[in-house]
Design an enzyme around this catalytic site. Structure first.
Site, mmCIF file in Angstrom:
data_model
loop_
_atom_site.group_PDB
_atom_site.id
_atom_site.type_symbol
_atom_site.label_atom_id
_atom_site.label_comp_id
_atom_site.label_asym_id
_atom_site.label_seq_id
_atom_site.Cartn_x
_atom_site.Cartn_y
_atom_site.Cartn_z
ATOM 1 N N ALA A 147 0.852 -1.194 0.000
ATOM 2 C CA ALA A 147 0.000 0.000 0.000
ATOM 3 C C ALA A 147 0.884 1.239 0.000
ATOM 4 O O ALA A 147 2.094 1.163 0.271
ATOM 5 C CB ALA A 147 -0.901 -0.008 1.236
ATOM 6 N N LYS A 148 0.247 2.345 -0.304
ATOM 7 C CA LYS A 148 0.996 3.613 -0.411
ATOM 8 C C LYS A 148 1.756 3.919 0.884
ATOM 9 O O LYS A 148 2.855 4.471 0.861
ATOM 10 C CB LYS A 148 0.037 4.771 -0.715
ATOM 11 C CG LYS A 148 -0.764 4.620 -1.998
ATOM 12 C CD LYS A 148 -0.011 5.116 -3.219
ATOM 13 C CE LYS A 148 -0.607 4.572 -4.497
ATOM 14 N NZ LYS A 148 -1.994 4.933 -4.746
#
Ligand code: GLU
Length: 319
Positions: free
Chosen positions: A251-252
């Protein structure tokens, strides 16, 4: 309603291959996991003589400008696609037509349940996990009118007559999964992903779907829906995801995970492409076309790629 068997791929029908596709949701920049899936979709399509299409899945989760940035990033790592790029938000009549056909065949019903009511409902002991308990399936017309009069927004659900369906996946083999009375149109009027994806893939002549294996559990529903609509079922290849060091889906927040994050650190798109290729078991290809000549789907790693974005090691020999 006409229904084709679930094995009605283009090969089985003896027709020329259609297209593969990559269908990102424009909710932000693609991270290396998304780019890797896009690269794989491109490799599967181009290595089988198929076209390659991009579809922007912008029915929800839209961030302004994200789709354009995604296309730029795909191009920057060397992928190409056949125009035009299509946008789901511009194809609403297609989804409505499919809904009308299903409704005319008695295969839909209005559902007035809130998310909370569904969560609280007692699921039938043998029902699939998370399956809709069928609360609104057999409402009388009077009961429906009552709920409409209360101002409850109605979603439209599929009246499924199976609880399971089997698909064949290029990497997973036979996969049997749950089918329930899935939502086809949400209470706010938005076509549901599972409907749009089925309608679009068929309408665009897509006969090969390569995507992350987090979507494998949705695939029996989609294939079943396609057969109800008399549409061919594409061939599927669900590819392993990229995980962070803790084993969760990348994920970011895991760090420098997008192409722009990496270039800000001084890496070139060519180096990021080379790192993706290395993760697939291919050392030192210069471009996707170069990789295409060596691509062997049967040799793909079947395990997720564990990636530490802070220690993403890039091959030093790349442009
Ligand atoms: N739009 C979906 C996503 O970005 C992919 C849907 C698909 O490939 O079928 O997760």
């Amino acid at each position: 309603m006409p229904a084709e068997p679930a094995t009605a791929t283009s090969e089985a029908r003896g027709t020329a291959p259609g297209s593969g596709r990559f269908a990102p949701s424009p909710s932000g920049d693609l991270h290396v996991g998304n780019l890797r899936t896009g690269l794989l979709a491109w490799l599967f399509a181009r290595s089988t003589g198929r076209g390659f299409l991009i579809r922007v899945e912008d029915l929800d989760r839209v961030k302004a400008g994200a789709a354009q940035r995604q296309l730029e990033d795909l191009a920057a790592i060397g992928l190409d696609w056949d125009p035009p790029v299509v946008w789901q938000s511009q194809r609403l009549p297609l989804y409505e037509t499919a809904l009308e056909r299903l409704t005319a065949a008695g295969l839909t019903y209005e559902c007035f349940c809130t998310r909370r009511e569904i969560q609280q409902a007692v699921i039938a002991p043998h029902g699939p996990m998370g399956a809709y308990p069928g609360t609104c399936r057999n409402l009388t017309e009077r009961e429906r009118q009552q709920r409409r009069a209360e101002g409850r927004p109605a979603a439209l659900r599929l009246r499924a007559d199976v609880t399971e369906f089997t698909i064949t996946d290029r990497l997973f083999g036979e996969y049997r999964g749950a089918v329930d009375d899935l939502v086809l149109r949400r209470g706010d009027g938005t076509p549901a992903y599972n409907l749009a994806v089925v309608v679009d893939d068929a309408e665009q002549g897509i006969d090969q779907v390569v995507r992350g294996d987090d979507l494998l559990p949705s695939t029996p529903r989609q294939a079943y829906l396609a057969t109800l609509l008399g549409l061919p079922v594409p061939e599927y290849a669900h590819v392993p995801l990229v995980l962070n060091p803790a084993g969760q889906r990348l994920a970011k927040r895991d760090g420098a995970v997008t192409l722009r994050d990496r270039t800000a650190l001084g890496e070139t798109p060519g180096q990021v492409f080379a790192a993706l290729a290395a993760s697939l078991g291919y050392a030192d290809p210069n471009t996707p076309s170069d990789l295409l000549k060596r691509f062997r789907p049967d040799n793909l790693p079947r395990e997720p790629w564990r990636l530490d974005p802070n220690g993403l090691s890039l091959p030093s020999t790349c442009p």
